[in-house]
Design a protein around this motif. Structure first.
Motif, PDB file in Angstrom:
ATOM      1  N   ILE A 157       0.874  -1.168   0.000  1.00 47.78           N
ATOM      2  CA  ILE A 157       0.000   0.000   0.000  1.00 47.78           C
ATOM      3  C   ILE A 157       0.913   1.220   0.000  1.00 47.78           C
ATOM      4  O   ILE A 157       1.698   1.403   0.937  1.00 47.78           O
ATOM      5  CB  ILE A 157      -0.898   0.006   1.249  1.00 47.78           C
ATOM      6  CG1 ILE A 157      -1.782  -1.244   1.274  1.00 47.78           C
ATOM      7  CG2 ILE A 157      -1.755   1.274   1.297  1.00 47.78           C
ATOM      8  CD1 ILE A 157      -2.512  -1.451   2.589  1.00 47.78           C
ATOM      9  N   PRO A 158       0.892   2.043  -1.032  1.00 45.62           N
ATOM     10  CA  PRO A 158       1.795   3.198  -1.096  1.00 45.62           C
ATOM     11  C   PRO A 158       1.635   4.106   0.119  1.00 45.62           C
ATOM     12  O   PRO A 158       0.520   4.369   0.576  1.00 45.62           O
ATOM     13  CB  PRO A 158       1.365   3.906  -2.388  1.00 45.62           C
ATOM     14  CG  PRO A 158       0.764   2.820  -3.218  1.00 45.62           C
ATOM     15  CD  PRO A 158       0.061   1.927  -2.250  1.00 45.62           C
ATOM     16  N   MET A 159       2.762   4.577   0.644  1.00 47.04           N
ATOM     17  CA  MET A 159       2.781   5.417   1.843  1.00 47.04           C
ATOM     18  C   MET A 159       3.174   6.855   1.496  1.00 47.04           C
ATOM     19  O   MET A 159       3.965   7.085   0.570  1.00 47.04           O
ATOM     20  CB  MET A 159       3.781   4.871   2.872  1.00 47.04           C
ATOM     21  CG  MET A 159       3.498   3.442   3.343  1.00 47.04           C
ATOM     22  SD  MET A 159       2.133   3.355   4.483  1.00 47.04           S
ATOM     23  CE  MET A 159       1.174   2.054   3.719  1.00 47.04           C
ATOM     24  N   ALA A 160       2.662   7.787   2.269  1.00 42.29           N
ATOM     25  CA  ALA A 160       3.030   9.199   2.113  1.00 42.29           C
ATOM     26  C   ALA A 160       3.664   9.716   3.398  1.00 42.29           C
ATOM     27  O   ALA A 160       3.622   9.055   4.445  1.00 42.29           O
ATOM     28  CB  ALA A 160       1.793  10.028   1.765  1.00 42.29           C
ATOM     29  N   HIS A 161       4.287  10.911   3.312  1.00 39.10           N
ATOM     30  CA  HIS A 161       4.865  11.596   4.478  1.00 39.10           C
ATOM     31  C   HIS A 161       5.900  10.746   5.218  1.00 39.10           C
ATOM     32  O   HIS A 161       6.014  10.797   6.436  1.00 39.10           O
ATOM     33  CB  HIS A 161       3.768  12.020   5.449  1.00 39.10           C
ATOM     34  CG  HIS A 161       2.771  12.980   4.852  1.00 39.10           C
ATOM     35  ND1 HIS A 161       3.084  14.282   4.528  1.00 39.10           N
ATOM     36  CD2 HIS A 161       1.473  12.804   4.505  1.00 39.10           C
ATOM     37  CE1 HIS A 161       2.015  14.881   4.010  1.00 39.10           C
ATOM     38  NE2 HIS A 161       1.030  13.999   3.978  1.00 39.10           N
ATOM     39  N   GLN A 162       6.622   9.913   4.487  1.00 41.94           N
ATOM     40  CA  GLN A 162       7.675   9.074   5.049  1.00 41.94           C
ATOM     41  C   GLN A 162       7.178   8.079   6.105  1.00 41.94           C
ATOM     42  O   GLN A 162       7.945   7.575   6.931  1.00 41.94           O
ATOM     43  CB  GLN A 162       8.808   9.914   5.664  1.00 41.94           C
ATOM     44  CG  GLN A 162       9.672  10.651   4.650  1.00 41.94           C
ATOM     45  CD  GLN A 162       8.982  11.901   4.116  1.00 41.94           C
ATOM     46  OE1 GLN A 162       8.551  12.754   4.891  1.00 41.94           O
ATOM     47  NE2 GLN A 162       8.884  12.017   2.794  1.00 41.94           N
ATOM     48  N   VAL A 163       5.877   7.814   6.111  1.00 43.51           N
ATOM     49  CA  VAL A 163       5.347   6.772   6.996  1.00 43.51           C
ATOM     50  C   VAL A 163       5.801   5.417   6.456  1.00 43.51           C
ATOM     51  O   VAL A 163       5.699   5.161   5.256  1.00 43.51           O
ATOM     52  CB  VAL A 163       3.807   6.834   7.044  1.00 43.51           C
ATOM     53  CG1 VAL A 163       3.249   5.673   7.877  1.00 43.51           C
ATOM     54  CG2 VAL A 163       3.350   8.168   7.612  1.00 43.51           C
ATOM     55  N   ASP A 164       6.344   4.574   7.334  1.00 43.47           N
ATOM     56  CA  ASP A 164       6.913   3.323   6.819  1.00 43.47           C
ATOM     57  C   ASP A 164       5.869   2.234   6.596  1.00 43.47           C
ATOM     58  O   ASP A 164       6.019   1.388   5.706  1.00 43.47           O
ATOM     59  CB  ASP A 164       8.036   2.811   7.730  1.00 43.47           C
ATOM     60  CG  ASP A 164       7.564   2.514   9.145  1.00 43.47           C
ATOM     61  OD1 ASP A 164       6.392   2.802   9.459  1.00 43.47           O
ATOM     62  OD2 ASP A 164       8.368   1.991   9.938  1.00 43.47           O
TER      63      ASP A 164
END
Length: 266
Positions: free
Chosen positions: A242-249
Motif C-alpha cells: 500500500i503506497p505510503m506518504a509523508h515518510q510513513v513506513d
C-alpha cells in the motif's frame, strides 16, 4: 428457569472459568473440541448462541439480569448465572466487564480449510499475528468488506481469545474461518493466487489492475513487528504494498487489511 447465584467467595471453584484459567487452558490444545471461550457483551453473546455455541455459565452485574440480558437468560434455560456488584466482579476477573456480562461457551467446531473455501474468491490468511486486538479488528473488516473466509496459521493468535472476540464485535461467528498449516503453498493447489502484503522494493502497488482481475486471491498478512518471512514472500505469486506518504513506513496490520479488503473486493 435461570439458576441465579450470588457471588460471595471469589475463590469458589465454580468461578475458575472466569478468574484463573489462562487462554491456553480455556482453549484445551490437547482436545480443542472440549475447549471453551469467553464472550463479552449481550450482542456478541447473542451471535455466539445464534451460530451454535452452547452456554456453560454466565457472570454478570446484578442489574443486567432484569435489563439487557433478560432475553438471553430466557433462551438459555437453567444455565448458572453468577452475579454481584460491578466492583466485586472486577476483583474476580481482573478487569471491568464490558457492558456487565460475560459468558463461557463451548468452542465452535471448525471445518477443514479445504472444505471451507471451495466457493471462496477472496480470503485472508493470518500468519504470525499475535496481538488479539488486531486479529479481532481484521475479522471485523473482513466481514464488513466482503472477504469470503479467513485462514489462521499455527503462529497466529487464537481468534477465540476473549479480547479478539470482543473487538471483532461477534463477526468471528459470522465469517467462516479455519486453521491451516505453515506451508501456504497449498493455497495454490486450491486454486488461489497468493498475495504477500509486504513493503518490499519489488512489491507492486495495491492498485495494480492485474490483482483485481484475478478470480481467486488469498491475501496474506504477517506479524506486527516483522511482517511476513522472506520464505513466505518468495512463495507467493505477488508481493503487494500500500503506497505510503509523508515518510510513513507502514500501517498497522489491521488498518492495512481493511485497505486491502476494500481495494481487492469483488
Amino acid at each position: 428457569m435461570a439458576n441465579i447465584i450470588e457471588v460471595h467467595d471469589l475463590a469458589a471453584p465454580e468461578l475458575t472459568l472466569f478468574s484463573h484459567l489462562t487462554e491456553a487452558q480455556l482453549r484445551n490444545r490437547s482436545d480443542p473440541e472440549k475447549g471453551i471461550f469467553i464472550a463479552e457483551s449481550s450482542k456478541v453473546i447473542k451471535l455466539a448462541l445464534k451460530y451454535g455455541c452452547k452456554p456453560l455459565a454466565f457472570l454478570m452485574e446484578r442489574k443486567r439480569i432484569t435489563g439487557q440480558a433478560q432475553d438471553i437468560i430466557r433462551e438459555c434455560g437453567d444455565v448458572s448465572i453468577y452475579t454481584g456488584d460491578r466492583e466485586l466482579l472486577a476483583k474476580l476477573t481482573g478487569y471491568k466487564l464490558t457492558r456487565g456480562i460475560l459468558c463461557a461457551l463451548t468452542r465452535p467446531k471448525l471445518a477443514a480449510a479445504e472444505n471451507l473455501i471451495t466457493k471462496a474468491r477472496r480470503i485472508a490468511v493470518l500468519d504470525g499475528i499475535t496481538d488479539s486486538t488486531n486479529v479481532g479488528a481484521i475479522f471485523r473488516s473482513a466481514a464488513a468488506l466482503g472477504m469470503d473466509a479467513i485462514l489462521i496459521t499455527p503462529s497466529c493468535c487464537d481468534p477465540l481469545c476473549r479480547r479478539s472476540v470482543r473487538v471483532s464485535m461477534g463477526t468471528i461467528f459470522q465469517l467462516p474461518w479455519a486453521r491451516i498449516g505453515e506451508d501456504i503453498s497449498i493455497l495454490r493447489t486450491w486454486g488461489f493466487k497468493t498475495v504477500a502484503m509486504a513493503l518490499n522494493l519489488d512489491s507492486v502497488g495495491i492498485e495494480d489492475k492485474k490483482l483485481a482481475a484475478e478470480k481467486r486471491l488469498a491475501l496474506i498478512f504477517g506479524s506486527e513487528g516483522y511482517g511476513l518471512s522472506s520464505a513466505v514472500i518468495a512463495a507467493c505469486d505477488y508481493a503487494v504494498k500500500i503506497p505510503m506518504a509523508h515518510q510513513v513506513d507502514s500501517l498497522n496490520v489491521a488498518a492495512a487489511s481493511a485497505v486491502a479488503f476494500w481495494q481487492l473486493r469483488i
